[in-house]
Write a protein that holds these residues in place. Structure first.
Motif, mmCIF file in Angstrom:
data_model
loop_
_atom_site.group_PDB
_atom_site.id
_atom_site.type_symbol
_atom_site.label_atom_id
_atom_site.label_comp_id
_atom_site.label_asym_id
_atom_site.label_seq_id
_atom_site.Cartn_x
_atom_site.Cartn_y
_atom_site.Cartn_z
ATOM 1 N N PRO A 158 52.572 36.979 9.016
ATOM 2 C CA PRO A 158 52.630 37.090 7.551
ATOM 3 C C PRO A 158 51.250 37.423 6.987
ATOM 4 N N ILE A 159 50.665 38.508 7.488
ATOM 5 C CA ILE A 159 49.281 38.851 7.145
ATOM 6 C C ILE A 159 49.142 40.357 6.950
ATOM 7 N N GLU A 160 48.359 40.741 5.942
ATOM 8 C CA GLU A 160 47.893 42.125 5.791
ATOM 9 C C GLU A 160 46.373 42.118 5.852
ATOM 10 N N SER A 161 45.785 43.144 6.444
ATOM 11 C CA SER A 161 44.326 43.242 6.511
ATOM 12 C C SER A 161 43.823 44.135 5.391
ATOM 13 N N ASN A 219 45.638 48.230 2.392
ATOM 14 C CA ASN A 219 45.382 47.840 3.776
ATOM 15 C C ASN A 219 44.235 48.656 4.353
ATOM 16 N N TYR A 265 58.084 38.510 4.159
ATOM 17 C CA TYR A 265 56.856 37.844 4.582
ATOM 18 C C TYR A 265 56.130 38.466 5.780
ATOM 19 N N ARG A 275 48.875 56.829 5.239
ATOM 20 C CA ARG A 275 47.418 56.764 5.197
ATOM 21 C C ARG A 275 46.924 56.139 6.500
ATOM 22 N N PRO A 334 50.010 39.999 -0.819
ATOM 23 C CA PRO A 334 48.684 39.611 -0.322
ATOM 24 C C PRO A 334 47.518 40.147 -1.145
ATOM 25 N N ASN A 347 51.227 45.595 9.784
ATOM 26 C CA ASN A 347 49.779 45.599 9.555
ATOM 27 C C ASN A 347 49.028 46.436 10.586
#
Lengths: 416, 93
Positions: free
Chosen positions: A251-254, A300, B44, B71, A413, B48
């Protein structure tokens, strides 16, 4: 080798020939009890506390680049414990207490300076919110003090108090907050861990995991296979990339966060000030540069560099807060990769893969959390149980409806 | 960063709000047996990726259109921009 005033004097008299490297450069062994992925602040702190508090020393920290090459050396060095929610505030207060004893504990000068963190408020509603947050902080054992306009004016007379749009109505002051020398924190933990037998393996990138029957038994690296009893990921902005190799989706975006420093100036700001009407925070380094930052760019990114619109936005915040900053010249801007979680709070937990652990989701608040993150992660790794102050920082909290959302922004996020 | 808008030509990225991974277009079926799990993953969890990433950009200070921007997250290079409407129609939305 320990540091003391006597030692510095003795070295000064003998030509400084006695200083040695702070840590070894060992070759990887075939097996360790625990392998920590990521030689940044949190990974090194985890290794240090595992060795010092739990007596576990058959440990390796594997680092893709050089030690402390990520966010531990890219932040704005602020330490504070001014959070509100029960899942967060006791954790950050533990961190604050560890900061207070850190230099004596690891015998290294981390330049911890409790110069005060002041959050300004610009409306009655914001002051009410700060009263609430201050009370929550005090209930968790932290210190908080509400200042009125005159109280703020006595500290920082150069702020734009009569700003037509955002007048300064007061502020929430945490006197125990402040700054620390970010690189020295990594070096101090690395030295302390190395002294106790932890192997720090630099230029050693994890390329895969040894997973057998749902159990993680080690890692594949660019310096060979390393078997391990437990594997602990501590990879901050690269957490998704690392744990993807173990089949996990997080559950993460950078995102990229930029920071800025001005040319060196004479002392003007002796604490940390945050603007409450935009996102802008500023302090002055011991070298004299004004160190400041603001929002993440919003998209991101793994590029460790940002774009101009955010630089403009941050500088506008600075100009609204203290117009005098317009006379200072910007010296440098840089970016770091933030592991933005879905509720803005971190994760310290097991994963669905046995013996594989996760420490991630620090958003852009990871530096202040370094000691407690290491302390609680070490506790989890050594005892198998979550530390009480980090017990709510679970990986599965989203499916259980137990998010720790300080801002109430929801699963977006780039708004945390 | 300039976004080559399919209708308006190159526009400053500052005119846009980034709304995240374009997989948000593919809303799960609320009637399916595993809807709760599917919606948790949808809301959720994120791939990424470090590299090519498809994401939703909202032209908030412009024509208020939704775009799917492809992108590279390592270089910030923009590879393709399409109207989110066209992408959603292709996905059977």
């Amino acid at each position: 080798m320990s540091f003391s005033a006597f030692r510095i004097l003795a070295e000064a008299l003998t030509g400084h020939g006695g200083w040695k490297p702070m840590w070894r450069e060992p070759e990887p062994q075939a097996r360790y009890d625990i392998v920590i992925i990521g030689g940044g602040g949190h990974g090194l702190a985890t290794a240090y506390y595992l060795a010092k508090e739990h007596g576990l020393t058959n440990i390796a920290v594997v680092e893709k680049g050089w030690l402390g090459s990520g966010n531990i050396g890219r932040n704005t060095t602020i330490i504070r414990s001014n959070y509100m929610l029960p899942g967060n505030e006791p954790f950050y207060e533990l961190s604050m207490r560890l900061w207070e004893g850190l230099e004596q504990d690891f015998n290294y000068n981390a330049m911890v300076s409790q110069r005060g963190v002041l959050n300004l408020c610009h409306s009655d509603a914001q002051r009410d919110a700060y009263v609430r947050r201050g009370n929550a902080m005090i209930m968790a054992g932290a210190d908080a003090e509400l200042l009125d306009t005159d109280g703020v004016r006595a500290m920082y007379p150069f702020l734009d108090f009569a700003n037509a749009r955002f007048p300064v109505k007061g502020g929430l002051l945490q006197r125990r907050g402040g700054t620390a020398r970010h690189d020295a924190v990594a070096w101090g933990y690395a030295r302390g861990a190395d002294m106790r037998g932890v192997d720090i393996l630099q230029n050693c990138e994890v390329t895969g995991f040894l997973i057998e029957d749902g159990q993680c038994n080690g890692v594949e690296t660019t310096r060979g296979t390393i078997r391990a009893g437990k594997v602990a990921s501590c990879a901050a902005g690269s957490s998704s990339r690392v744990l993807e190799k173990a089949g996990l989706r997080l559950p993460i975006e950078s995102h990229v966060l930029q920071a800025f420093v001005s040319e060196g100036l004479k002392p003007v700001i002796d604490g940390v000030i945050t603007f409450g009407a935009g996102h802008f925070y500023i302090s002055q380094s011991d070298k004299g540069g004004l160190v400041f930052g603001g929002d993440i760019d919003g998209y991101n990114s793994y590029a460790q560099r940002g774009n101009l619109p955010v630089i403009e936005d941050v500088c506008e915040g600075g100009m609204a807060l203290m117009p005098a900053i317009g006379r200072a010249r910007l010296l440098r801007a840089w970016g770091g990769v933030m592991d933005m979680s879905m509720d803005g709070s971190p994760i310290i937990d097991r994963t669905p893969v046995n013996n594989l652990f996760i420490n991630a989701g620090w958003c852009y608040g990871g530096f202040k959390a370094t000691p407690a993150s290491g302390w609680c992660y070490a506790h989890l790794l050594a005892t198998g149980k979550p530390h009480p102050v980090a017990a709510q920082m679970r990986l599965d909290r989203f499916e259980r409806g137990l998010a720790i959302d300080e801002k109430g922004a929801g699963p977006q996020p780039n708004l945390h | 960063m300039l976004i080559p808008h399919p209708l308006l030509g190159p526009r400053d990225a500052a005119e846009f709000t980034v709304m995240g991974d374009a997989s948000l277009i593919d809303r799960p079926d609320p009637q399916s047996d595993d809807a709760a799990r599917a919606f948790h993953d949808h809301v959720y969890l994120r791939d990424n990726p470090a590299g090519v990433h498809r994401e939703l950009w909202f032209h908030e200070h412009g024509d208020r259109s939704w775009l799917v921007v492809t992108r590279n997250t390592l270089t910030h290079e923009i590879l393709e921009v399409r109207l989110a409407r066209d992408v959603a129609l292709e996905h059977g939305r």
